[in-house]
Every structure is written in structure tokens, then in C-alpha cells.
Design an enzyme around this catalytic site. Sequence first.
Site, PDB file in Angstrom:
ATOM      1  N   SER A   9       0.849  -1.198   0.000  1.00  0.00           N
ATOM      2  CA  SER A   9       0.000   0.000   0.000  1.00  0.00           C
ATOM      3  C   SER A   9       0.879   1.240   0.000  1.00  0.00           C
ATOM      4  CB  SER A   9      -0.892   0.012   1.238  1.00  0.00           C
ATOM      5  OG  SER A   9      -1.359   1.323   1.443  1.00  0.00           O
ATOM      6  N   HIS A  34      -1.192  -1.296  -4.327  1.00  0.00           N
ATOM      7  CA  HIS A  34      -2.454  -0.906  -3.686  1.00  0.00           C
ATOM      8  C   HIS A  34      -2.477   0.608  -3.492  1.00  0.00           C
ATOM      9  CE1 HIS A  34      -5.963  -1.800  -1.088  1.00  0.00           C
ATOM     10  NE2 HIS A  34      -5.515  -0.846  -0.296  1.00  0.00           N
ATOM     11  N   ASP A  36      -4.537   3.776  -2.092  1.00  0.00           N
ATOM     12  CA  ASP A  36      -5.608   4.160  -1.171  1.00  0.00           C
ATOM     13  C   ASP A  36      -6.080   5.573  -1.458  1.00  0.00           C
ATOM     14  OD1 ASP A  36      -5.957   1.911   0.642  1.00  0.00           O
ATOM     15  OD2 ASP A  36      -3.880   2.284   1.227  1.00  0.00           O
ATOM     16  N   MET A  38      -8.559   8.531  -0.531  1.00  0.00           N
ATOM     17  CA  MET A  38      -9.366   8.988   0.620  1.00  0.00           C
ATOM     18  C   MET A  38      -9.827  10.417   0.398  1.00  0.00           C
ATOM     19  SD  MET A  38      -7.063   7.617   3.753  1.00  0.00           S
ATOM     20  CE  MET A  38      -6.390   5.962   3.754  1.00  0.00           C
ATOM     21  N   HIS A  67      -8.268   1.277  -4.124  1.00  0.00           N
ATOM     22  CA  HIS A  67      -9.213   1.142  -3.013  1.00  0.00           C
ATOM     23  C   HIS A  67      -9.828   2.504  -2.746  1.00  0.00           C
ATOM     24  CE1 HIS A  67      -9.463   0.258   1.647  1.00  0.00           C
ATOM     25  NE2 HIS A  67     -10.646   0.393   1.099  1.00  0.00           N
ATOM     26  N   MET A  69     -11.837   4.951  -0.782  1.00  0.00           N
ATOM     27  CA  MET A  69     -12.469   5.255   0.512  1.00  0.00           C
ATOM     28  C   MET A  69     -13.089   6.638   0.381  1.00  0.00           C
ATOM     29  SD  MET A  69      -9.510   3.660   2.897  1.00  0.00           S
ATOM     30  CE  MET A  69      -8.386   3.643   1.518  1.00  0.00           C
ATOM     31  N   MET A 138     -11.716  -5.209   5.512  1.00  0.00           N
ATOM     32  CA  MET A 138     -10.815  -4.315   6.254  1.00  0.00           C
ATOM     33  C   MET A 138     -10.537  -4.916   7.632  1.00  0.00           C
ATOM     34  SD  MET A 138     -10.045  -1.808   4.310  1.00  0.00           S
ATOM     35  CE  MET A 138      -9.083  -0.921   5.547  1.00  0.00           C
ATOM     36  N   ASP A 176      -6.894  -6.118   4.354  1.00  0.00           N
ATOM     37  CA  ASP A 176      -6.192  -4.830   4.348  1.00  0.00           C
ATOM     38  C   ASP A 176      -6.148  -4.240   5.753  1.00  0.00           C
ATOM     39  OD1 ASP A 176      -5.160  -2.351   3.732  1.00  0.00           O
ATOM     40  OD2 ASP A 176      -6.846  -1.694   2.488  1.00  0.00           O
TER      41      ASP A 176
END
Length: 221
Positions: A9, A34, A36, A38, A67, A69, A138, A176
Site C-alpha cells: 500500500s 495498492h 488508497d 481517501m 481502493h 475510501m 478491512m 487490508d
Amino acid sequence: MKNIFIAPSILSADFSKIGEEILRMEKAGADLIHCDVMDGLFVPNITFGPKMVADIRKITALPLDVHLMIEKPERYVEHFIKAGADYLTIHYEATKELVPTLKRIRECKVKSGAVISPDTEVNVLKGVLQYCDMVLLMSVYPGFGGQKFIEKSLSRLKELRELADKENPSILIEIDGGVTEENAKQIISAGAAVLVAGNTVFSSPDPKATIEKLKSAVSGK
Ligand code: DX5
Ligand code: ZN
């Protein structure tokens, strides 16, 4: 022996030298990268958007596991697909349009995935897994890297594995949050095939050895 994939990540990377950091992970044997994303609403943190993913796309051939979020991810899936996501995962908690959005992702020939946070029941994914290539559980509260693995995630993983065996046996189960060399074996035997690892690989003095150890946890070595 089942195949295990390691997805470093980049949340734990140094963003000021993101290109070098990704190449470092590639050399260390990462299977996916990965990413992330956000938005400061769905989670109390902000990272980056499609431009970062598009720029990363240019420097690596590894699959990008994005991913999201973010609230109402349906607003942005096309942007991330255009940016070059290979896997695009969206949170159950963030949308009222989970299945239609998963279908749209697939229609664009991108691998789709649903994600559940630690307090969401595995059961909510009943009837959803058939629209997913991947499902992400998660094992920390989303928002930050370097948190401790929530132990009840192991029983949740087993429950998810059972549901997947009924509804979509070939689905990839991803975990994760808080994955370490110490807990990888239990995580894999509980049913995960894709292990996201941020802090564990990025802070390792020898990321290659760390990735090898995470993978070899399957045989108990
Ligand atoms: C948390 C992120 C994770 C995080 C994992 O919201 O989704 O991908 O970066 O980091 P570690 O492995 O350090 O827990
Ligand atoms: Zn993540």
C-alpha cells in the site's frame, strides 16, 4: 498450494518520491500496487485522486489495485478506470448503489470489488459477490496505515470464505490493515489470497525478504 499475492500500500510510501518507491516495491516482488484513495469525508484523511493513479500507471506494469475510501464512489469510478485502475474496490458503507456500480466497473473490463469495514456484517455481501472479482475485508478502521490488526477479522474472513464458496468460489479475497510477518499465516489459512501490506513492507530494511516471508507463510515456513 494456493497462490498468494502481496499488494504493498503506497499510503506508507514517501509521496515526494513516489516513482522510486513503486519501483522499489516492484523489485521486491510485489504482485499488485495498492492505491488508497481517501476523500476526508468517508474517512478522516485525504490522499490523492485519479491524476496520481494515471502517473503511477505510466511507470509500472504491475496491476493497480485502487481502493476507494470515498463517499458515493459511483461519482468517480470512470475517472479511476480512465486513469488505469486494474482492480477498483468500493465500500459497501459509502454507497446506495453498490451492485449497479460494481456492474459498471465490470462493463469497463476492470475487476470489480466490494469492501466492508470492521463493523459491517459479512452477511451484507449476500447476493453481491457474484458481481465481484475481488472482495476486500478491512482488518483496521479505514483511514490510516500502521494500525494494529483487529483480531476478530480472522473469524470474519472465515465467514466470508464460506459465503464466497457458495456464491463465487473463484473470487479473490483481500485483507487490508495490520498485516505482518507474524499474522500472515493465520490470515492466509482463514481464507485471504491477497494481502495488502503498507507499513510492514515499506518500513522493512529488506522489502524483498519481507514479501517472500509473507508469501511463504502459506506453507508455514
Ligand atoms: C487503510 C488503508 C490500508 C493501509 C494499510 O485505510 O486502506 O491500505 O495503507 O496499511 P498497513 O499495512 O500499514 O496497516
Ligand atoms: Zn487500502
